[in-house]
Write an enzyme that holds these catalytic residues in place. Structure first.
Site, PDB file in Angstrom:
ATOM      1  N   HIS A 136      39.628  44.839  43.670  1.00  0.00           N
ATOM      2  CA  HIS A 136      40.063  44.909  45.081  1.00  0.00           C
ATOM      3  C   HIS A 136      40.078  46.352  45.608  1.00  0.00           C
ATOM      4  O   HIS A 136      39.307  46.680  46.477  1.00  0.00           O
ATOM      5  CB  HIS A 136      41.429  44.234  45.317  1.00  0.00           C
ATOM      6  CG  HIS A 136      41.486  42.815  44.868  1.00  0.00           C
ATOM      7  ND1 HIS A 136      40.668  41.844  45.404  1.00  0.00           N
ATOM      8  CD2 HIS A 136      42.227  42.197  43.907  1.00  0.00           C
ATOM      9  CE1 HIS A 136      40.909  40.690  44.796  1.00  0.00           C
ATOM     10  NE2 HIS A 136      41.842  40.884  43.884  1.00  0.00           N
ATOM     11  N   ASP A 166      36.239  36.060  42.532  1.00  0.00           N
ATOM     12  CA  ASP A 166      37.695  35.997  42.393  1.00  0.00           C
ATOM     13  C   ASP A 166      38.261  34.573  42.407  1.00  0.00           C
ATOM     14  O   ASP A 166      38.163  33.863  41.421  1.00  0.00           O
ATOM     15  CB  ASP A 166      38.326  36.887  43.475  1.00  0.00           C
ATOM     16  CG  ASP A 166      39.815  37.100  43.266  1.00  0.00           C
ATOM     17  OD1 ASP A 166      40.358  36.561  42.295  1.00  0.00           O
ATOM     18  OD2 ASP A 166      40.439  37.821  44.074  1.00  0.00           O
TER      19      ASP A 166
HETATM   20  C1  NGQ Z   1      45.250  36.098  39.988  1.00  0.00           C
HETATM   21  N1  NGQ Z   1      44.776  36.570  42.297  1.00  0.00           N
HETATM   22  O1  NGQ Z   1      45.425  36.711  38.938  1.00  0.00           O
HETATM   23  O2  NGQ Z   1      44.681  35.006  40.038  1.00  0.00           O
HETATM   24  C2  NGQ Z   1      45.759  36.713  41.248  1.00  0.00           C
HETATM   25  C3  NGQ Z   1      47.046  36.069  41.632  1.00  0.00           C
HETATM   26  C4  NGQ Z   1      48.724  37.764  41.005  1.00  0.00           C
HETATM   27  C5  NGQ Z   1      44.595  37.547  43.175  1.00  0.00           C
HETATM   28  N2  NGQ Z   1      45.284  38.648  43.020  1.00  0.00           N
HETATM   29  C6  NGQ Z   1      48.132  36.412  40.688  1.00  0.00           C
HETATM   30  N3  NGQ Z   1      43.746  37.390  44.155  1.00  0.00           N
HETATM   31  O3  NGQ Z   1      48.046  38.649  41.492  1.00  0.00           O
HETATM   32  O4  NGQ Z   1      49.901  37.916  40.718  1.00  0.00           O
HETATM   33 ZN    ZN Z   2      41.908  38.298  40.451  1.00  0.00          ZN
END
Ligand code: NGQ
Ligand code: ZN
Length: 461
Positions: free
Chosen positions: A274, A325
């Protein structure tokens, strides 16, 4: 493993070589690699004819299982919807998944990646425990399922086992919804060893390490996890959400990207997933570090993360890759298009991201993401990139018969692919010299679709 033909000799009307477009390119493929490559060569009897050849795209950031909930979080809840409310729904979705479910959904996501031109995936894999939060008898149960999904579809894999230990900055306790992710450092070290053995048995498989984010690891744990990486990739989520930046400042008086650049041994092994919210100083420092920014423009739009300063970062010489993602959509062309379009909307301008020497936005974005993606997924050091002798035969072709490409040559083919045709322009996809997709369809599509339908219908019932 799908049944695949193994073409030994191919002839391209035109192909994007490392030095630019070339005509009448003839290649031989042996053991998954280009062994001979001639330009301006006539086709010979028995050659497979291909119109337009493009190097395969690395997908630097995926959570395959999230594909199964795509489209199920697009309704308004009682409070304002945001990243954090989405995350609660995502935790609820993963809560019940069995190892079979995870394999089935991940395989389908990998198949869709292949059909749109991704030839390698960096799977940021963090579901390690059973639904109750206990260890499986086989600690690598779910990592094995990710590896199986790569075998079943043929996509090349860089497995990124995730270290996840805490629920917030400064080592706070994990939340109940995170119980399937949690490992301590010794358990992570054991998992990593299993993963190295598993992935050692698949062609061109690689393993990195992924401390999830500064929310999920302490500084001490970060150092330990990174020390296990060897020369392999190190991936971490950083500065995706404004809320995360604020929490990081409250914890350390620094912003996430700034903190990592000051306290971690950041170099070209690193991928900052990101890196949406950076100050101009962070932009130039990250660009100079050799790390890759893992941009996920479609997911970042879907989750309302914000608009990254990609144009300044790339202008400063920063390296970037693209990732799908959350897999709410899976498409090379859409990621590149969304990357450029958010910049256009912000700047009220056109052709904002100028990457590389060519004035073509499609070409600059495409080549930049291929190069940066190879670095982020650990392949850049091991073999040459794209259509080159000794390189892995990972590539895809455009369907020149498609009306989208009427009258297009050279860079206009890529601009049309990214901005106009999208996935519909794709014809064949090869990984390791094996043809996995023809006429836009994966060889195992029907079988995997059937399994996916049954699984996701049950999970959402
Ligand atoms: C993830 N997703 O690891 O799937 C994360 C959500 C988090 C994104 N950051 C979980 N888009 O970041 O705590
Ligand atoms: Zn992620």
């Amino acid at each position: 493993m799908p049944r695949v033909s193994n073409p030994a000799r191919l002839h391209f009307e035109t192909a994007l070589l490392p030095g630019g477009w070339a005509e009448n390119v003839r290649v031989e493929i042996a053991d998954g690699r280009f062994r001979a490559l001639e330009r301006n060569a006539a086709a010979r009897p028995g050659d497979e004819h291909i119109a337009v050849g493009l190097p395969g795209m690395p997908n630097v950031h995926s959570h395959g299982f999230q594909r199964g909930m795509a489209g199920l979080t697009e309704y308004r809840g009682p409070d304002a919807d945001n990243f954090w409310s989405w995350r609660t729904l995502m935790y609820r979705f993963v809560e019940r998944m069995t190892p079979d479910d995870l394999e089935t959904v991940t395989a389908w996501a990998f198949l869709e990646m292949l059909e749109t031109g991704f030839t390698r995936v960096g799977e940021f894999h963090y579901v390690h425990r059973d639904p109750a939060g206990n260890a499986y008898a086989n600690p690598a149960e779910l990592a094995e399922r990710v590896v199986a999904a790569s075998r079943e579809t043929g996509i090349a894999l860089t497995l990124l086992p995730v270290f996840y230990a805490h629920g917030g900055f400064g080592g706070t306790a994990p939340k109940p919804g995170q119980r399937r992710f949690i490992l301590d450092v010794p358990a992570f070290a054991r998992l990593l060893e299993y993963c190295r053995t598993l992935v050692g048995n698949i062609p061109a498989g690689l393993v990195g390490v992924a401390p999830h984010s500064l929310r999920a690891v302490t500084p001490l744990e970060l150092g330990q996890v990174v020390s296990f990486a060897g020369g392999g990739p190190v991936h971490i989520h950083a500065a995706e959400q404004v809320g995360e930046v604020e929490q990081c400042i409250a914890w350390s008086r620094q912003r996430p990207v700034e903190w990592l650049l000051d306290h971690a041994s950041v170099d070209s092994r690193w991928c900052f997933v990101h890196s949406t919210h950076m100050t101009p100083e962070e932009v130039s420092r990250l660009a100079a570090s050799g790390a890759v920014a893992g941009l996920c423009p479609v997911t970042e739009s879907n989750l309302g993360d914000g608009i990254s300063d990609a144009s300044s970062y790339i202008a400063a010489g920063g390296t970037f890759g693209i990732g799908t993602d959350s897999n709410v959509r899976i498409s090379v062309a859409e990621e590149l298009r969304q990357l450029e379009y958010s910049q256009r909307l912000r700047d009220r301008a056109r052709n904002v991201v100028a990457a590389g020497d060519s004035p073509s936005t499609g070409r600059g974005l495409f080549e930049g993401a291929v190069r940066g993606g190879a670095r982020a997924l650990g392949t850049a050091a091991d073999w040459p990139l794209g259509f080159a002798e000794g390189a892995r035969a990972d590539f895809f072709s455009l369907d020149l018969q498609s009306p989208h490409f009427a009258g297009r040559r050279g860079d206009a083919l890529l601009d049309t692919f990214v901005f106009a045709s999208g996935d519909a322009g794709i014809d064949g996809v090869w990984v390791d010299g094996r043809k996995l997709v023809s006429s836009g369809r994966h060889v195992a599509r029907e079988r995997l679709a059937e399994r996916y339908r049954a699984t996701v219908s049950r999970l959402t019932a």
